[in-house]
Design an enzyme around this catalytic site. Structure first.
Site, mmCIF file in Angstrom:
data_model
loop_
_atom_site.group_PDB
_atom_site.id
_atom_site.type_symbol
_atom_site.label_atom_id
_atom_site.label_comp_id
_atom_site.label_asym_id
_atom_site.label_seq_id
_atom_site.Cartn_x
_atom_site.Cartn_y
_atom_site.Cartn_z
ATOM 1 N N ASP A 18 -41.423 12.943 -3.729
ATOM 2 C CA ASP A 18 -42.288 14.078 -4.405
ATOM 3 C C ASP A 18 -42.575 13.763 -5.742
ATOM 4 O OD1 ASP A 18 -41.874 15.412 -1.929
ATOM 5 O OD2 ASP A 18 -40.092 16.312 -2.710
ATOM 6 N N LYS A 74 -47.084 10.832 -5.223
ATOM 7 C CA LYS A 74 -47.785 9.715 -4.647
ATOM 8 C C LYS A 74 -48.939 10.079 -3.904
ATOM 9 C CE LYS A 74 -44.059 9.131 -2.031
ATOM 10 N NZ LYS A 74 -43.121 10.229 -2.633
ATOM 11 N N GLY A 94 -44.538 14.837 2.580
ATOM 12 C CA GLY A 94 -45.247 16.033 2.189
ATOM 13 C C GLY A 94 -46.118 15.303 1.159
ATOM 14 N N HIS A 95 -47.413 15.042 1.157
ATOM 15 C CA HIS A 95 -48.280 14.275 0.057
ATOM 16 C C HIS A 95 -49.315 15.404 -0.027
ATOM 17 C CE1 HIS A 95 -46.821 10.118 0.795
ATOM 18 N NE2 HIS A 95 -45.736 11.049 0.806
ATOM 19 N N GLN A 106 -41.550 8.882 0.743
ATOM 20 C CA GLN A 106 -40.296 8.874 0.157
ATOM 21 C C GLN A 106 -40.184 8.142 -1.191
ATOM 22 O OE1 GLN A 106 -40.159 8.253 3.908
ATOM 23 N NE2 GLN A 106 -40.489 10.389 3.820
HETATM 24 P P1 GDP Z 1 -45.653 13.099 -3.161
HETATM 25 O O1 GDP Z 1 -44.568 13.416 -1.970
HETATM 26 O O2 GDP Z 1 -44.995 12.105 -3.906
HETATM 27 O O3 GDP Z 1 -46.911 12.925 -2.901
HETATM 28 O O4 GDP Z 1 -45.574 14.539 -3.834
HETATM 29 P P2 GDP Z 1 -45.554 15.795 -3.590
HETATM 30 O O5 GDP Z 1 -47.069 16.328 -3.259
HETATM 31 O O6 GDP Z 1 -44.790 16.296 -2.513
HETATM 32 O O7 GDP Z 1 -45.145 16.866 -4.811
HETATM 33 C C1 GDP Z 1 -45.767 16.637 -6.136
HETATM 34 C C2 GDP Z 1 -46.257 18.058 -6.487
HETATM 35 O O8 GDP Z 1 -46.986 18.042 -7.747
HETATM 36 C C3 GDP Z 1 -47.531 18.355 -5.703
HETATM 37 O O9 GDP Z 1 -47.578 19.924 -5.620
HETATM 38 C C4 GDP Z 1 -48.660 18.323 -6.613
HETATM 39 O O10 GDP Z 1 -49.889 18.896 -6.433
HETATM 40 C C5 GDP Z 1 -48.172 18.407 -7.962
HETATM 41 N N1 GDP Z 1 -48.686 17.248 -8.921
HETATM 42 C C6 GDP Z 1 -48.896 15.800 -8.943
HETATM 43 N N2 GDP Z 1 -49.216 15.391 -10.253
HETATM 44 C C7 GDP Z 1 -49.114 16.653 -11.015
HETATM 45 C C8 GDP Z 1 -49.118 16.710 -12.286
HETATM 46 O O11 GDP Z 1 -49.498 15.734 -13.063
HETATM 47 N N3 GDP Z 1 -49.009 17.892 -13.203
HETATM 48 C C9 GDP Z 1 -48.617 18.903 -12.420
HETATM 49 N N4 GDP Z 1 -48.419 19.967 -12.775
HETATM 50 N N5 GDP Z 1 -48.435 18.962 -11.049
HETATM 51 C C10 GDP Z 1 -48.832 17.790 -10.377
HETATM 52 P P1 IMO Z 2 -42.342 12.411 0.110
HETATM 53 O O1 IMO Z 2 -43.058 11.349 0.981
HETATM 54 C C1 IMO Z 2 -38.689 14.224 -0.826
HETATM 55 C C2 IMO Z 2 -35.290 13.550 1.956
HETATM 56 C C3 IMO Z 2 -34.767 14.759 2.714
HETATM 57 C C4 IMO Z 2 -33.004 14.273 2.895
HETATM 58 C C5 IMO Z 2 -33.385 12.551 3.177
HETATM 59 C C6 IMO Z 2 -33.396 12.178 4.782
HETATM 60 O O2 IMO Z 2 -43.150 13.626 0.134
HETATM 61 O O3 IMO Z 2 -41.871 11.972 -1.264
HETATM 62 P P2 IMO Z 2 -34.969 12.366 6.550
HETATM 63 O O4 IMO Z 2 -35.732 13.528 7.234
HETATM 64 O O5 IMO Z 2 -36.068 11.413 6.000
HETATM 65 O O6 IMO Z 2 -34.300 11.692 7.511
HETATM 66 O O7 IMO Z 2 -34.109 13.169 5.398
HETATM 67 O O8 IMO Z 2 -34.438 12.456 2.672
HETATM 68 N N1 IMO Z 2 -36.726 13.228 2.083
HETATM 69 C C7 IMO Z 2 -37.564 13.543 1.069
HETATM 70 N N2 IMO Z 2 -37.488 14.015 -0.231
HETATM 71 N N3 IMO Z 2 -39.806 13.778 -0.253
HETATM 72 C C8 IMO Z 2 -39.921 13.085 0.638
HETATM 73 O O9 IMO Z 2 -40.973 12.518 1.280
HETATM 74 C C9 IMO Z 2 -38.671 13.148 1.742
HETATM 75 N N4 IMO Z 2 -38.604 12.723 2.931
HETATM 76 C C10 IMO Z 2 -37.462 12.723 3.179
HETATM 77 O O10 IMO Z 2 -34.684 15.803 2.135
HETATM 78 O O11 IMO Z 2 -32.612 14.308 1.878
HETATM 79 MG MG MG Z 3 -43.443 15.020 -1.174
#
Ligand code: GDP
Ligand code: IMO
Ligand code: MG
Length: 428
Positions: free
Chosen positions: A13, A16, A40-41, A223
């Site tokens: 998270d 990416k 979850g991107h 991840q």
């Molecule tokens: P990922 O799994 O690495 O793609 O990241 P996620 O989407 O799960 O979580 C990142 C969260 O931070 C999302 O809600 C994005 O919309 C938000 N986000 C990404 N870059 C920024 C930033 O520079 N500032 C803020 N405030 N939010 C951001």
């Molecule tokens: P993105 O791509 C954050 C965590 C789960 C758990 C562990 C194992 O959005 O960064 P799994 O279901 O993969 O066997 O769970 O990994 N986990 C993540 N945490 N971002 C993710 O993906 C994750 N994918 C798995 O919460 O701790």
């Molecule tokens: Mg994510």
């Protein structure tokens, strides 16, 4: 030829999806190489929010092709659901393809993941319950079902029958749960194969040709390093290799083809699920990070644990990945915090000071982070588009990270929207 790899450096998270979306505008291919719909991107286009789980985040603006590589575990139903969501918004998806070699997440994988997590004294990793671990287990045990098998009725029938024998025995005898019926699963997955058949291709052949022809290829990690099956906080990890090394095995491209290795880290740290987290803040500051940064899981909605930036773990992550370009996201979330802390060392339980990450997960719970304190800034930085527009203390924060890791921060993200970036060096 230019290749780009985007990987997470913390516990997932990091943003990416946003970075992949930005880079995908100039990419001919955007490729997922590991994980599944546990990811979850999030991508914001103006006010509109997209959350991609299985589809590469490039699906929104890549003019070329989006590829789900052989190293990904595919839930075909999630795939079709996501395709439908994108198409509902009037976007094309005819450029999305899946490797014939990718393994299929079956209903029994999801049940097994769920039962194990919910069992008293069970694994309690805090998984996403998407069946990821059990699907990779079957892959390694050589009893998995691959996308190509969905296209061959005889092979599919035989493989499902064999799997159900062992899985049903486990459900019935160990978990004391209902068993699964062959006919229902077979008919459903045969139909899914029929629906998906034009998208199931030999992706490794096309990707290698694309490399040969000098195309721009972007590999999108899910991840992150600290969730890596080998180098993360085992067993509180996912079941794949979300590192740059995972790209070769997960997409079928040679190590010599990888060039720009981009590591994404948040300006602080978050973790969802269980496991050690040395810089975690169980206080008002942690709660404020969660509130301001909207730190709730994009896949499960769980509140993310929040804490200070941890350079000890980040150094470990950049070393394993060989990162040559850093991205720092969510710097805007730190605006207004009077003092910022960054962990640069750990104190072990016997008082030793160390600056490297440990393989002993149980010991990590007792390690105490040692912090450097930096002064914060009060300005809103969400409108900054050049490095010079950042307050002096925000620049100091970035430069502290660069100096510790010895890697340049090429992009600073200051908001969730795709345009909210400070790009210090054009990579394309
Ligand atoms: P990922 O799994 O690495 O793609 O990241 P996620 O989407 O799960 O979580 C990142 C969260 O931070 C999302 O809600 C994005 O919309 C938000 N986000 C990404 N870059 C920024 C930033 O520079 N500032 C803020 N405030 N939010 C951001
Ligand atoms: P993105 O791509 C954050 C965590 C789960 C758990 C562990 C194992 O959005 O960064 P799994 O279901 O993969 O066997 O769970 O990994 N986990 C993540 N945490 N971002 C993710 O993906 C994750 N994918 C798995 O919460 O701790
Ligand atoms: Mg994510």
């Amino acid at each position: 030829m230019a290749t780009y790899v985007v990987v997470g450096l913390q516990y997932g998270d990091e943003g990416k999806g946003k970075i992949t979306d930005v880079l995908s505008a100039k990419s001919d291919y955007v490729v997922r190489f590991q994980g599944g719909d546990n990811a979850g991107h999030t991508v914001y286009v103006g006010e509109e929010k997209f959350v991609l789980h299985l589809l590469p985040s490039g699906v929104l603006q890549c003019k070329g092709k989006c590829v789900i590589g052989n190293g990904v575990v595919v839930n075909p139903k999630s795939f079709l659901r996501e395709i439908a969501q994108i198409e509902e918004k009037g976007m094309r998806t005819d450029h999305v393809f899946i490797s014939r070699r990718a393994h299929v997440i079956m209903p029994y994988h999801i049940l097994l993941d769920t039962y194990r997590e919910e069992e008293e004294g069970g694994t309690q990793i805090g998984t996403t319950k998407k069946g990821i671990g059990p699907c990779y287990e079957d892959k390694i045990a050589r009893v998995g079902i691959r996308m190509v098998d969905l296209l061959n009725p005889e092979v599919l029938a035989e493989k499902i029958k064999k799997s159900l024998k062992t899985k049903n025995s486990l459900f019935e005898k160990y978990f004391e749960k209902p068993t699964l019926e062959f006919d229902e699963i077979y008919n459903e997955f045969l139909a899914l194969g029929e629906t998906l058949k034009d998208r199931i291709v030999d992706t490794e052949v096309e990707l290698n040709q694309a490399i040969h022809n000098g195309k721009n290829i972007l590999f999108e990690g899910a991840q992150a390093a600290m969730l890596d099956i080998d180098f993360g906080t085992y067993p509180y990890v996912t079941s794949s290799s979300p590192t740059t090394g995972g790209v070769c095995a997960g997409a079928g491209v040679p190590p010599t083809s990888l060039q720009n290795l981009i590591g994404v880290a948040k300006a602080y740290t978050t973790r969802v699920g269980n496991g050690p987290f040395p810089t975690e803040l169980n206080d008002e500051t942690g709660a404020e990070m969660r509130r301001i940064g909207h730190e709730f899981g994009a896949t499960t909605g769980r509140p993310r644990r929040c804490g200070w930036l941890d350079l000890v773990s980040l150094k470990h992550a950049t070393m394993i990945n060989g990162i040559n370009n850093l991205v720092i996201t969510k710097l805007d979330v730190l605006s207004g915090m009077p003092t910022l802390k960054i962990a640069t060392k750990y104190k072990t339980e016997d008082g030793k000071i160390i600056d490297y990450f440990t393989s002993s997960t149980t010991k990590l719970y007792n390690y105490e982070p040692m912090y450097e304190e930096l002064e914060g800034w009060t300005e809103d930085i969400t409108q900054a588009r050049s490095y010079d527009e950042l307050p002096a203390n925000a620049k100091k924060y970035i430069e502290f990270i660069e100096n510790y890791l010895g890697i340049n921060v090429y992009l600073v993200s200051v908001g969730p929207e795709r345009s909210q970036n400070i790009i210090r060096k054009e990579l394309f």
